[in-house]
Design an enzyme around this catalytic site. Structure first.
Site, PDB file in Angstrom:
ATOM      1  N   HIS A   1      17.264  10.558 -23.253  1.00  0.00           N
ATOM      2  CA  HIS A   1      17.929   9.430 -23.908  1.00  0.00           C
ATOM      3  C   HIS A   1      18.931   9.844 -24.999  1.00  0.00           C
ATOM      4  O   HIS A   1      18.952   9.275 -26.096  1.00  0.00           O
ATOM      5  CB  HIS A   1      16.889   8.491 -24.529  1.00  0.00           C
ATOM      6  CG  HIS A   1      16.001   7.796 -23.524  1.00  0.00           C
ATOM      7  ND1 HIS A   1      16.414   7.435 -22.270  1.00  0.00           N
ATOM      8  CD2 HIS A   1      14.704   7.377 -23.617  1.00  0.00           C
ATOM      9  CE1 HIS A   1      15.419   6.825 -21.631  1.00  0.00           C
ATOM     10  NE2 HIS A   1      14.373   6.787 -22.414  1.00  0.00           N
TER      11      HIS A   1
ATOM     12  N   HIS B   1      16.774  -0.676 -23.518  1.00  0.00           N
ATOM     13  CA  HIS B   1      15.396  -0.186 -23.391  1.00  0.00           C
ATOM     14  C   HIS B   1      14.378  -1.190 -23.949  1.00  0.00           C
ATOM     15  O   HIS B   1      13.429  -0.809 -24.633  1.00  0.00           O
ATOM     16  CB  HIS B   1      15.287   1.172 -24.093  1.00  0.00           C
ATOM     17  CG  HIS B   1      14.213   2.064 -23.573  1.00  0.00           C
ATOM     18  ND1 HIS B   1      12.876   1.851 -23.828  1.00  0.00           N
ATOM     19  CD2 HIS B   1      14.263   3.167 -22.788  1.00  0.00           C
ATOM     20  CE1 HIS B   1      12.158   2.800 -23.249  1.00  0.00           C
ATOM     21  NE2 HIS B   1      12.983   3.610 -22.607  1.00  0.00           N
TER      22      HIS B   1
ATOM     23  N   GLU C   1      14.987  -0.483 -16.957  1.00  0.00           N
ATOM     24  CA  GLU C   1      16.193   0.139 -17.517  1.00  0.00           C
ATOM     25  C   GLU C   1      17.202   0.363 -16.395  1.00  0.00           C
ATOM     26  O   GLU C   1      17.025   1.284 -15.581  1.00  0.00           O
ATOM     27  CB  GLU C   1      15.832   1.482 -18.157  1.00  0.00           C
ATOM     28  CG  GLU C   1      14.710   1.414 -19.165  1.00  0.00           C
ATOM     29  CD  GLU C   1      13.944   2.731 -19.287  1.00  0.00           C
ATOM     30  OE1 GLU C   1      14.567   3.788 -19.470  1.00  0.00           O
ATOM     31  OE2 GLU C   1      12.703   2.712 -19.189  1.00  0.00           O
TER      32      GLU C   1
HETATM   33  C1  GAL Z   1      11.373   5.847 -20.808  1.00  0.00           C
HETATM   34  C2  GAL Z   1      11.047   7.074 -20.039  1.00  0.00           C
HETATM   35  C3  GAL Z   1       9.643   7.492 -20.386  1.00  0.00           C
HETATM   36  C4  GAL Z   1       9.464   7.662 -21.867  1.00  0.00           C
HETATM   37  C5  GAL Z   1       9.971   6.411 -22.581  1.00  0.00           C
HETATM   38  C6  GAL Z   1       9.979   6.550 -24.083  1.00  0.00           C
HETATM   39  O1  GAL Z   1      12.669   5.412 -20.535  1.00  0.00           O
HETATM   40  O2  GAL Z   1      11.199   6.835 -18.655  1.00  0.00           O
HETATM   41  O3  GAL Z   1       9.286   8.670 -19.704  1.00  0.00           O
HETATM   42  O4  GAL Z   1      10.160   8.796 -22.293  1.00  0.00           O
HETATM   43  O5  GAL Z   1      11.274   6.101 -22.189  1.00  0.00           O
HETATM   44  O6  GAL Z   1       8.701   6.717 -24.602  1.00  0.00           O
END
Ligand code: GAL
Length: 337
Positions: free
Chosen positions: A106, A175, A302
């Site tokens: 991210h 998110h 997402e």
């Molecule tokens: C999501 C991701 C997860 C985890 C989460 C944040 O988008 O797919 O693996 O990292 O964010 O805790």
């Protein structure tokens, strides 16, 4: 439609965080400039009670210190990039391995989720903009980004646009963790989900794509017929990720329908992005937000490019060429069943 701006709180260095609220008949959305974060999403349930269906925090401190990406805009590249590196036009770029020291997640150490965006009210729309400098978090190109929020009826639309002064990779997503039954009203395992997706990205134990796509038909990943989110969540294919944390390729634009089993609130989604990561809050742990959150308290949908696309031949094209415009839209429509 009414859009207001007010003071939400302060970051530990004193910077002020503002909250913008867009209110229409039957839908109110609040967004922070910090992280361009959806702080709440209020819709009426089947009895007409206003229900906040987005997980979040009541104070800036919660957003500043969280590492769960609750409500934020993830970028410059949402999801993972293997081993924190990629090559573009013959150059290698090194990124932070902020996911357990192994992979990039991210956007890195200070992703777009930890940046202060500039909010502005423009007629009936709410616009957030951000400049990501050349080399920021290791990515090439100075990128100008906007996220535009608008409401039509009970549909919220988010449009992301970006331009770069050099070739780069980019992929932005919202998110938000949804619990359509509202805050503190149980987990999402009983929510009904329909996903128009016939293939899913297979991943290794670090959630990095193996490069293979897997046909969802008759597997735990098969949501082509509506089923409760929790029905197959104990399947051995989901063991490593402790539940769904997978990227589904989208068969058609109108790709998703999610219903809160207790509230009757339904969210249908439409997008021009190629895929969606279904993540069920598997790693929420013990998070004190607007209520106490734990594993499966909320789920994320997402919309995005496929994970690790910068390194995977045959995955979606996430390269934004200099001078071109990145322009992707997702519509979130709320109704009652
Ligand atoms: C999501 C991701 C997860 C985890 C989460 C944040 O988008 O797919 O693996 O990292 O964010 O805790």
């Amino acid at each position: 439609m009414e859009i207001t701006k007010s003071h939400f709180g302060n970051l530990s260095d004193g910077r002020e965080v503002s909250i913008y609220t867009m209110k229409a008949d039957g839908l109110a959305v609040s967004v922070l400039d910090y992280g361009c974060t959806t702080q709440s999403l209020v819709v009426n349930d089947k009895s007409g009670n206003p229900t906040d269906v987005a997980l979040g925090f009541n104070e800036a401190y919660g957003y500043e210190t969280q590492d769960k990406y609750i409500g934020v805009t993830a970028g410059r590249y949402a999801n993972r990039i293997a081993k924190g590196h990629f090559c573009l036009n013959g150059n290698e770029y090194k990124l932070a391995c902020n996911d357990n020291g192994k992979n990039h997640l991210h956007g890195g150490s200070i992703g777009f989720d930890k940046r202060m965006w500039t909010g502005s009210i423009d007629g009936d729309t709410l616009k957030f903009s951000l400049v990501s400098e050349d080399g920021e978090e290791g990515y090439p190109g100075r990128v100008e980004v906007t996220a535009t929020y608008s409401i039509l009826g009970t549909t919220l639309s988010i449009v992301y646009e970006a331009k770069s002064d050099a070739d780069t990779v980019i992929g932005l997503t919202n998110h938000t963790y949804y619990n359509l039954n509202g805050q503190g009203n149980g987990n999402i395992l009983g929510h009904l989900l329909k996903l128009n997706s016939s293939s899913v990205v297979l991943t290794d134990s670090e959630s990095i794509p193996t490069g293979e796509l897997f046909a969802t038909r008759n597997s735990c990943f098969d949501f082509t017929t509506e089923k409760p989110v929790g029905r197959d969540i104990a399947d051995s294919m989901l063991e490593a990720s402790m539940g769904y944390d997978h990227c589904f390729l989208i068969d058609n634009e109108q790709f998703c329908k999610l219903t809160g089993d207790k509230s009757g609130i339904t969210l249908t989604m439409k997008t021009n992005k190629p895929a969606v990561q279904l993540y069920c809050g598997n790693f929420l742990g013990d998070t004190r937000g607007k209520s106490n959150y734990t594993k499966y308290s909320g789920l994320c949908l997402e919309t995005e490019f496929l994970p690790d696309s910068p390194n995977q031949k045959g995955f979606s094209n996430c390269v934004l060429k200099r001078g071109e415009t990145y322009n992707y839209r997702t519509d979130y429509s709320f109704s009652i069943v």
